[in-house]
Design a protein around this motif. Structure first.
Motif, PDB file in Angstrom:
ATOM      1  N   VAL A 122       0.597  -1.125  -0.128  1.00 26.78           N
ATOM      2  CA  VAL A 122       0.056  -0.071   0.035  1.00 26.78           C
ATOM      3  C   VAL A 122       0.952   1.101   0.058  1.00 26.78           C
ATOM      4  CG1 VAL A 122      -1.879  -1.042   1.177  1.00 26.78           C
ATOM      5  CG2 VAL A 122      -0.003   0.358   2.339  1.00 26.78           C
ATOM      6  N   GLU A 123       0.235   2.284  -0.083  1.00 25.55           N
ATOM      7  CA  GLU A 123       0.779   3.749  -0.064  1.00 25.55           C
ATOM      8  C   GLU A 123       0.860   4.336   1.274  1.00 25.55           C
ATOM      9  OE1 GLU A 123      -1.041   5.766  -3.194  1.00 25.55           O
ATOM     10  OE2 GLU A 123      -0.069   4.975  -4.863  1.00 25.55           O
ATOM     11  N   TYR A 124       1.991   4.439   1.951  1.00 30.24           N
ATOM     12  CA  TYR A 124       1.949   5.017   3.312  1.00 30.24           C
ATOM     13  C   TYR A 124       2.351   6.507   3.332  1.00 30.24           C
ATOM     14  CZ  TYR A 124       4.020   6.405   7.691  1.00 30.24           C
ATOM     15  OH  TYR A 124       4.241   7.009   9.033  1.00 30.24           O
ATOM     16  N   TYR A 125       1.462   7.523   3.701  1.00 30.54           N
ATOM     17  CA  TYR A 125       1.886   8.861   3.747  1.00 30.54           C
ATOM     18  C   TYR A 125       1.569   9.168   5.166  1.00 30.54           C
ATOM     19  CZ  TYR A 125       0.300   8.663  -1.170  1.00 30.54           C
ATOM     20  OH  TYR A 125       0.142   8.317  -2.488  1.00 30.54           O
ATOM     21  N   ASN A 126       2.734  10.211   5.763  1.00 30.41           N
ATOM     22  CA  ASN A 126       2.492  10.859   6.963  1.00 30.41           C
ATOM     23  C   ASN A 126       2.622  12.195   6.729  1.00 30.41           C
ATOM     24  OD1 ASN A 126       3.241  11.927   9.665  1.00 30.41           O
ATOM     25  ND2 ASN A 126       3.230   9.738  10.160  1.00 30.41           N
ATOM     26  N   ASP A 127       1.718  13.178   7.158  1.00 27.35           N
ATOM     27  CA  ASP A 127       1.730  14.513   6.917  1.00 27.35           C
ATOM     28  C   ASP A 127       2.617  15.096   7.802  1.00 27.35           C
ATOM     29  OD1 ASP A 127       0.406  14.759   9.315  1.00 27.35           O
ATOM     30  OD2 ASP A 127      -1.569  14.703   8.304  1.00 27.35           O
ATOM     31  N   GLY A 128       3.235  14.656   8.704  1.00 28.02           N
ATOM     32  CA  GLY A 128       4.321  15.443   9.486  1.00 28.02           C
ATOM     33  C   GLY A 128       3.672  16.128  10.517  1.00 28.02           C
ATOM     34  N   VAL A 137      -0.802  17.176   0.466  1.00 28.26           N
ATOM     35  CA  VAL A 137      -1.629  17.850  -0.384  1.00 28.26           C
ATOM     36  C   VAL A 137      -2.141  16.674  -1.396  1.00 28.26           C
ATOM     37  CG1 VAL A 137      -1.009  20.118   0.373  1.00 28.26           C
ATOM     38  CG2 VAL A 137      -0.062  19.133  -1.784  1.00 28.26           C
ATOM     39  N   GLU A 138      -3.239  16.777  -2.088  1.00 30.29           N
ATOM     40  CA  GLU A 138      -3.441  16.106  -3.038  1.00 30.29           C
ATOM     41  C   GLU A 138      -3.981  17.306  -4.314  1.00 30.29           C
ATOM     42  OE1 GLU A 138      -7.256  13.388  -5.184  1.00 30.29           O
ATOM     43  OE2 GLU A 138      -7.434  14.204  -2.850  1.00 30.29           O
ATOM     44  N   HIS A 139      -3.034  16.990  -5.524  1.00 30.27           N
ATOM     45  CA  HIS A 139      -3.556  17.956  -6.636  1.00 30.27           C
ATOM     46  C   HIS A 139      -4.800  17.340  -7.271  1.00 30.27           C
ATOM     47  CE1 HIS A 139       0.353  20.163  -6.438  1.00 30.27           C
ATOM     48  NE2 HIS A 139       0.708  18.988  -5.953  1.00 30.27           N
ATOM     49  N   PHE A 140      -5.464  18.146  -8.119  1.00 28.57           N
ATOM     50  CA  PHE A 140      -6.829  17.689  -8.858  1.00 28.57           C
ATOM     51  C   PHE A 140      -6.771  16.520  -9.655  1.00 28.57           C
ATOM     52  CE2 PHE A 140      -7.453  22.035  -7.122  1.00 28.57           C
ATOM     53  CZ  PHE A 140      -8.686  22.331  -6.561  1.00 28.57           C
ATOM     54  N   ASP A 141      -5.388  15.841  -9.861  1.00 31.23           N
ATOM     55  CA  ASP A 141      -5.315  15.001 -10.797  1.00 31.23           C
ATOM     56  C   ASP A 141      -4.909  13.825  -9.978  1.00 31.23           C
ATOM     57  OD1 ASP A 141      -2.621  15.719 -10.134  1.00 31.23           O
ATOM     58  OD2 ASP A 141      -1.896  15.544 -12.051  1.00 31.23           O
ATOM     59  N   GLY A 142      -4.969  13.952  -8.700  1.00 28.96           N
ATOM     60  CA  GLY A 142      -4.851  12.881  -7.787  1.00 28.96           C
ATOM     61  C   GLY A 142      -3.467  12.639  -7.483  1.00 28.96           C
ATOM     62  N   ARG A 143      -2.497  13.298  -7.684  1.00 32.21           N
ATOM     63  CA  ARG A 143      -1.051  13.297  -7.505  1.00 32.21           C
ATOM     64  C   ARG A 143      -0.988  13.734  -6.113  1.00 32.21           C
ATOM     65  NH1 ARG A 143       2.890  17.132  -8.029  1.00 32.21           N
ATOM     66  NH2 ARG A 143       1.394  18.433  -9.262  1.00 32.21           N
ATOM     67  N   MET A 144      -0.137  13.248  -5.214  1.00 35.26           N
ATOM     68  CA  MET A 144       0.144  13.420  -3.917  1.00 35.26           C
ATOM     69  C   MET A 144       1.567  14.248  -3.818  1.00 35.26           C
ATOM     70  SD  MET A 144      -2.723  12.234  -2.170  1.00 35.26           S
ATOM     71  CE  MET A 144      -2.266  11.876  -0.570  1.00 35.26           C
ATOM     72  N   GLU A 145       1.572  15.167  -2.927  1.00 34.66           N
ATOM     73  CA  GLU A 145       2.902  15.773  -2.437  1.00 34.66           C
ATOM     74  C   GLU A 145       2.858  16.271  -1.100  1.00 34.66           C
ATOM     75  OE1 GLU A 145       5.475  19.809  -4.230  1.00 34.66           O
ATOM     76  OE2 GLU A 145       3.177  19.506  -4.739  1.00 34.66           O
ATOM     77  N   ILE A 146       4.108  16.055  -0.316  1.00 36.46           N
ATOM     78  CA  ILE A 146       4.463  16.668   0.983  1.00 36.46           C
ATOM     79  C   ILE A 146       4.940  18.126   0.635  1.00 36.46           C
ATOM     80  CG2 ILE A 146       5.733  16.294   3.060  1.00 36.46           C
ATOM     81  CD1 ILE A 146       5.489  13.250   2.684  1.00 36.46           C
ATOM     82  N   LEU A 147       4.395  19.015   1.296  1.00 33.48           N
ATOM     83  CA  LEU A 147       4.668  20.246   1.237  1.00 33.48           C
ATOM     84  C   LEU A 147       5.629  20.713   2.676  1.00 33.48           C
ATOM     85  CD1 LEU A 147       1.677  22.562  -0.067  1.00 33.48           C
ATOM     86  CD2 LEU A 147       3.831  21.211  -1.347  1.00 33.48           C
ATOM     87  N   HIS A 148       6.973  20.942   2.456  1.00 31.13           N
ATOM     88  CA  HIS A 148       7.771  21.442   3.592  1.00 31.13           C
ATOM     89  C   HIS A 148       7.689  23.096   3.599  1.00 31.13           C
ATOM     90  CE1 HIS A 148       9.832  17.596   4.274  1.00 31.13           C
ATOM     91  NE2 HIS A 148       9.506  17.445   3.172  1.00 31.13           N
ATOM     92  N   TRP A 149       6.955  23.356   4.516  1.00 35.89           N
ATOM     93  CA  TRP A 149       6.470  24.847   4.474  1.00 35.89           C
ATOM     94  C   TRP A 149       7.592  26.025   4.646  1.00 35.89           C
ATOM     95  CZ3 TRP A 149       2.922  26.265   1.434  1.00 35.89           C
ATOM     96  CH2 TRP A 149       2.339  27.492   1.289  1.00 35.89           C
ATOM     97  N   VAL A 150       8.702  25.764   5.466  1.00 35.62           N
ATOM     98  CA  VAL A 150       9.672  26.508   5.555  1.00 35.62           C
ATOM     99  C   VAL A 150      10.145  26.877   4.087  1.00 35.62           C
ATOM    100  CG1 VAL A 150      11.932  27.137   6.525  1.00 35.62           C
ATOM    101  CG2 VAL A 150      10.085  25.962   7.875  1.00 35.62           C
TER     102      VAL A 150
END
Length: 290
Positions: A244-250, A260-273
């Motif tokens: 499975v796909e494991y995601y941890n949002d921190g 975050v999930e983009h509108f095409d379903g692509r997932m991304e972790i944003l490091h805000w700093v």
């Protein structure tokens, strides 16, 4: 009076009475980065370690159709010991409630530090849905289990006193981190996480994180979903595990990250700093004529 009852919302679970924020939101929605879904967790409102200013900047810079609050948003453990609730923490609550009011679906999955809200699972709090766990379907049809993660933590389940002792050590580290960043801010340097670096260097911590990730992924596989989103361990990550796909949002104490999930379903972790640094670097420099 119990510290939890003095939070800035009414006793009625359906009402909210937060005052207007001290830091105004940007006018209009233009300029915000839009996503289909946002996940954040481990904000720990009610503690000095919470990076409230960074989270406010994130909330003022992004928008989404759905937002998941994946536990430990409010730190009830800490508030029971000493009440701490600055205006910036009220500002965060106000911004989240405003999102729900203007049409964003907000789902709150309480964690172990805000477990007092688990008794309200199934209710709607000012437009915020409270759930013990949730299932999210991505734009490309994948199903993701959303859970805080403490229910898969062997130490927390089997030896609760160790978890509380660890919490005391953790907050001591956060106070050191707060002091270091107070100095760094006055020197014009960006936010830096002492505890994040420490965890990356300590072998046992790495092993505990790995064990947690495999346990959560195995449970997601057992339930027949395509992936899992959790928080709890303050370690943002994405990788395939146990099929499975494991995601941890921190978290918003050390790493200051969101999934975050983009509108095409692509997932991304944003490091805000890092996102703030890129944004500031792209802004034009105004030159003053001599």
């Amino acid at each position: 009076m119990d510290a939890i009852t003095r939070l800035p919302f009414d006793a009625d679970i359906h009402e909210f009475s937060a005052s207007e924020p001290t830091i105004p939101e940007p006018e209009g929605q233009r300029g915000r980065r839009r996503f289909r879904t946002i996940w954040i967790s481990d904000v720990h409102l009610g503690t000095r370690g919470c990076a409230a200013d960074l989270l406010i900047d994130f909330l003022d810079s992004t928008d989404s159709e759905t937002m998941y609050l994946v536990g430990d948003i409010i730190d009830g453990w800490r508030l029971k010991k000493k009440f701490y609730w600055p205006d910036t923490h009220n500002d965060i609550i106000w911004r989240i409630m405003k999102r729900a009011k203007r049409g964003t679906r907000v789902v709150y999955v309480p964690g172990n530090h805000d477990e007092m809200f688990r008794q309200y699972a199934g209710l709607n709090f000012g437009g915020v849905e409270i759930k013990r766990q949730a299932i999210h379907e991505t734009a490309d049809g994948r199903t993701l289990l959303v859970a805080h993660g403490d229910e898969f933590d062997a130490i927390l389940l089997g030896h609760r006193w160790i978890a509380f002792f660890g919490d005391q050590l953790y907050h001591l580290m956060m106070r050191i981190n707060h002091g270091v960043n107070w100095v760094r801010a006055r020197l014009g340097k960006p936010y830096w996480s002492f505890s994040k670096v420490a965890k990356q260097k300590v072998k046992n911590a790495v092993e505990v994180i790995s064990q947690f990730e495999h346990t959560v992924a195995a449970e997601a596989a057992r339930r027949g979903v395509d992936g899992v989103v959790c928080g709890h361990i303050h370690h943002a990550e994405f990788r395939p595990l146990a099929g499975v796909e494991y995601y941890n949002d921190g978290d918003w104490v050390e790493g200051c990250t969101a999934l975050v999930e983009h509108f095409d379903g692509r997932m991304e972790i944003l490091h805000w700093v890092e996102e703030m640094a890129k944004r500031d670097a792209s802004r034009p420099v105004l030159k003053i004529a001599a």
